[in-house]
Design an enzyme around this catalytic site. Structure first.
Site, mmCIF file in Angstrom:
data_model
loop_
_atom_site.group_PDB
_atom_site.id
_atom_site.type_symbol
_atom_site.label_atom_id
_atom_site.label_comp_id
_atom_site.label_asym_id
_atom_site.label_seq_id
_atom_site.Cartn_x
_atom_site.Cartn_y
_atom_site.Cartn_z
ATOM 1 N N GLY A 1 0.831 -1.200 0.000
ATOM 2 C CA GLY A 1 0.000 0.000 0.000
ATOM 3 C C GLY A 1 0.857 1.237 0.000
ATOM 4 O O GLY A 1 2.016 1.210 -0.400
ATOM 5 N N CYS A 2 0.280 2.330 0.474
ATOM 6 C CA CYS A 2 1.002 3.604 0.456
ATOM 7 C C CYS A 2 1.783 3.745 1.750
ATOM 8 O O CYS A 2 1.591 4.703 2.510
ATOM 9 C CB CYS A 2 0.030 4.753 0.273
#
Lengths: 111, 523, 247
Positions: free
Chosen positions: A109-110
């Protein structure tokens, strides 16, 4: 597929060095991975790795960095309970590098 | 890992212009390419597992299909006159000097194939108009250079026809996915959202534990029981935020900020464990089907929980997708309270409350910070906040000025619609592209160095999970600390005075080891 | 013979030009724009979009933001071309409209400006490494073609004057299907041949970029995604007509 070698057994890992079969993890393997990452495992490193593994066992995911910091604070003292200290232990990032050594999947993810 | 030599400017030295044009270095980044998606990652989201045998025919067919279905793509591929206006606008070009990172040259990688198979001139006079057959080399080049575009739209601002390389790179990625050559980072993540509801793979039990942990922290710190509700039916507001807000630093401090704002005005809100992700990587790979699928989760969560409003947390491309595409792809949202915009941004929400005087701040609590603000690319050039054009620039700044005494903007040609991407957007925030990320951050980092030198700026605030992670990673390369990036709502969180909150430093100290020093300055 | 040849060439070229532009406009207008993608900040209303497009068309606003040299050369060329074309209306109208008579001198200056603008653009294409890198042979050839048209036109005014009364009779003859002889003047024939070439190349090349602006979603969409639900049907048929190159 690339693999870690140890005592004659091989443990496959992905392009980034995360092992594919989570059950294949052992302390010996952790040392092999750490060596690959140019990290010398101290008690503090083990503390983090073991906490990650315990947390993962309960929740099937690595803990938030903040949760990890809180844990470190509890067990190692206030002065070590911060992100910087974790980065000193695992220069490539406590979440990613420590997870790799602990035999857990990479957080995606981020993050 | 890649060894990089980026010299940090010594104090007092003149900092290079963030937009300084480098000399051309052909092939400088030809080696840069992300890991391929595995067959499992590909198939989970509807793409062939590996490169199909008839990939060339399929790729050309897909290109034709995309052009026929997208006025933007068709016009953009046809209209470019090679004027050169965009050539010095991409941060990856500025940071690497690789001419294929000039927006027009990047577009040409696809355009030359489009011309060859779909235009009169390219079919009969390919050498004249630079048309080329689709070959394996071309496909490899696509894979490399269309993963060096963060889809930030800066080139589109300056193009006389508004040609947007983001659209072209999305199309190219869609074509590559459709023939089995997908990117691991994006496609693995999309699959995780389909399965778990978020990019992280965070499941409900862990989600709940994390939120409860944060509630404890906030109470320890402030003495106020601020809640972070999960899956609470009948709540008014559904908060959809990037899952990085449940995991990473400084994202999680922003989440605490949202919670405090909601708490302070007594709002009824909830997070959903089913739709626990604002990010929508379907956009990055140009896949409307996947984008829609992810958005339908948000719709379902809103329906199941019976909320009246949807508010998005700090996430750049998510806001673009939500603001522009949510209603089209997953709407209409007639079941929501239409007195409120669908969707709303958390900054709009907080700003409205500030305007009404509903929040109390002690700005001096942020006095250890001298702040600048990074306009996230997708928010700046692909969305809006508030009811006036440009509200996306004014509203976050107004919030920051309301909670912080020392705010300074970076040079004018590096902010607002001219903002430079953080260097990690568009599905490039992955370790296998670290060299690109560091180099691509150069223009933004130089602009920050400039305000650091001119105004003693210490921190940069961002409203995007990708920007925050990217900055934390690359700032040390440019002479800053990894925790010099803060969330906008972290600044709000630092300064807000909740009813009944412990005030005064001493009390804080007594109160605990988890005290306020965590917030920003120390680490 | 010469007259017939050029008459046929101009009829043909005009048909190619008109049909080509019409086809392109039809194609753009029937291709769906499934998502809202205006480059923001964007106007909130249709009226605002009209103003935005007008600023782009008249002032080249985005180009001005991007690069002052390209803007200068490009704008001078296009403005010059517009005046030159207006000036040429005198060869196609009888009596000549009053404002066309009045702007004749301006049209002359404009022709110099036009050629100067083109030379500036070409110099950048040759000497600026970034622009040289992105240039295909056709990009150079089109500039050469336009410059040759401009220079041959100027030559007829200042070097080898041609019988413009006869030229006008020829073109009026084309319009009214009453062919009149075309002077066999080499410079004139070069000028006219190049113009025919331009008219034919126009619709199948990047020269047709004008309509693109009006159909560019990043510029022609109002920023109203939250106020008005954007729905556009997606076609499902691929580009069969054009996907002819079977590979």
């Amino acid at each position: 597929m690339a693999a870690y070698q140890m005592n004659g057994t091989t443990v496959e890992h992905d392009e980034e060095g995360y092992i594919l079969e989570l059950n294949a993890w052992s302390e010996e393997l952790a040392k092999v991975i750490a060596e690959d990452e140019k990290i010398e495992m101290t008690d503090e490193h083990w503390e983090v790795v073991n906490f990650l593994r315990d947390y993962y066992e309960e929740y099937q995911i690595a803990p938030a960095v903040r949760v990890l910091i809180k844990q470190i604070k509890k067990s190692m003292g206030k002065e070590k309970g911060n992100n910087k200290y974790l980065y000193a232990l695992f220069p490539y990032g406590p979440a990613k590098q420590a997870c790799k050594i602990a035999g857990l999947p990479k957080p995606t993810g981020c993050v | 890992m890649v060894e990089l030599k980026i010299r940090q400017p010594v104090p007092g030295e003149e900092i290079p212009d963030p937009a300084a044009i480098p000399a051309l270095v052909p092939g400088a980044m030809a080696h840069s390419r992300p890991y391929l998606a595995s067959p499992e990652h590909q198939e989970a989201i509807g793409f062939p597992g590996e490169l199909v045998d008839d990939w060339k025919e399929r790729a050309i067919g897909k290109l034709g299909e995309l052009v026929a279905n997208s006025r933007a793509l068709r016009v953009y591929l046809d209209t470019c006159v090679k004027c050169g206006a965009c050539t010095d606008k991409c941060h990856y070009f500025l940071g690497t000097g690789d001419p294929k990172n000039m927006p027009v040259a990047r577009q040409d990688l696809l355009r030359k194939v489009y011309r060859r198979y779909f235009t009169f001139a390219g079919k009969y006079f390919p050498w004249l108009v630079g048309a080329e057959d689709l070959t394996e080399e071309v496909l490899d080049e696509w894979y490399s250079y269309f993963h060096q575009c963060s889809q930030c739209r800066r080139c589109s601002v300056y193009c006389p026809y508004g040609i947007d390389t983001a659209e072209v790179s999305m199309a190219a990625r869609e074509i590559m996915d459709s023939v089995g050559k997908g990117q691991k980072y994006c496609n693995e993540i999309i699959g995780k959202v389909m399965k778990f509801g978020n990019n992280l793979g965070l499941q409900e039990k862990a989600h709940r534990a994390t939120l409860e942990d944060l509630e404890e922290d906030i109470e320890d710190e402030t003495g106020v029981a601020v809640r972070l509700p999960l899956d609470e039916k009948g709540a008014d507001i559904l908060l959809v935020t990037p899952s990085a807000d449940f995991f990473a630093e400084p994202h999680i401090d922003g989440l605490i900020g949202y919670a405090k704002v909601f708490h302070h005005v007594g709002a009824s809100w909830t997070i959903s464990s089913y739709a626990s992700e604002a990010a929508n990587f379907g956009m990055f790979i140009g896949s409307q089907d996947n984008m829609r699928e992810l958005m339908l989760r948000i719709r379902k969560a809103a329906e199941d929980l019976g909320v009246k409003r949807i508010i998005f947390g700090e996430c750049g491309h998510a806001w673009r997708a939500a603001y522009n595409f949510l209603d089209t792809l997953a709407g209409p949202f007639d079941f929501l309270d239409r007195r409120y915009p669908v969707p709303q941004h958390i900054c709009e929400y907080t700003y409205d409350l500030i305007q009404k005087g509903a929040l109390n701040f002690d700005k001096s609590l942020n006095d250890d910070i001298r702040l600048t603000f990074h306009d996230s690319c997708n928010v700046s050039r692909a969305s809006r906040m508030g009811d006036k054009p440009g509200g996306q620039y004014e509203i976050p700044r107004a919030i920051l000025r309301a909670v912080c005494n020392h705010f300074y903007d970076m040079p004018a040609d590096t902010i607002r619609e001219a903002t430079f991407c953080c260097g990690g957007g568009g599905g490039l925030l992955t370790d296998d592209l670290l060299e690109l990320r560091i180099k691509g951050a150069q223009p933004r980092m130089r602009a920050m160095q400039q305000v650091a030198q001119d105004h003693g700026v210490t921190h940069i605030a961002a409203i995007c999970a990708i920007c925050k992670t990217q900055f934390a990673k690359v700032m040390p390369e440019y002479g800053f600390e990894m925790d010099d990036v803060v969330s906008v709502h972290q600044m709000v969180s630092n300064a807000i005075l909740l009813d009944g909150q412990n005030t005064g430093g001493e009390e804080d100290d007594e109160d605990g080891e988890d005290g306020a020093e965590r917030a920003v300055s120390g680490g | 013979m010469l007259t017939s040849l050029y008459a046929v060439l101009f009829y043909g070229a005009t048909m190619v030009l008109v049909a080509g532009i019409a086809y392109r406009v039809w194609q753009y207008s029937t291709t769906p724009a499934p998502l809202k993608i205006p480059t923001t900040p964007a106007p909130l209303t249709r009226g605002g979009v009209a103003v935005r497009l007008a600023r782009e068309v008249v002032l080249f606003e985005s180009l001005f933001k991007a690069n002052k040299w390209i803007w200068l050369f490009g704008w001078v060329f296009h403005a010059g071309l517009l005046l030159v074309l207006m000036r040429h209306l005198r060869y196609f109208t009888e009596p000549v409209w009053g404002w066309v008579v009045l702007m004749q001198p301006a049209g002359l200056y404009a022709s110099f400006a036009m050629v100067a603008g083109l030379l500036g653009l070409w110099a950048r294409r040759i000497f600026v490494p970034r622009i040289r890198y992105i240039s295909a042979p056709s990009d150079h050839l089109m500039l050469a073609l336009l410059i040759a048209i401009g220079v041959s036109g100027l030559a007829m005014r200042y070097v080898a004057r041609t019988d413009i009364v006869a030229v006008k009779a020829f073109f009026l003859g084309l319009i009214y299907f009453d062919w009149q002889p075309l002077p066999a003047d080499p410079v004139l024939l070069i000028h006219l041949t190049l113009v025919v070439a331009l008219m034919v190349i126009f619709p199948v090349s990047k020269l047709l970029h004008g309509p693109g602006l009006f159909f560019s979603p990043s510029r022609n969409q109002p920023d109203d995604a939250r106020e008005r639900r954007h729905v556009a049907p997606s076609l499902t048929t691929p580009l069969r007509a054009e996907a002819g190159a079977k590979r």
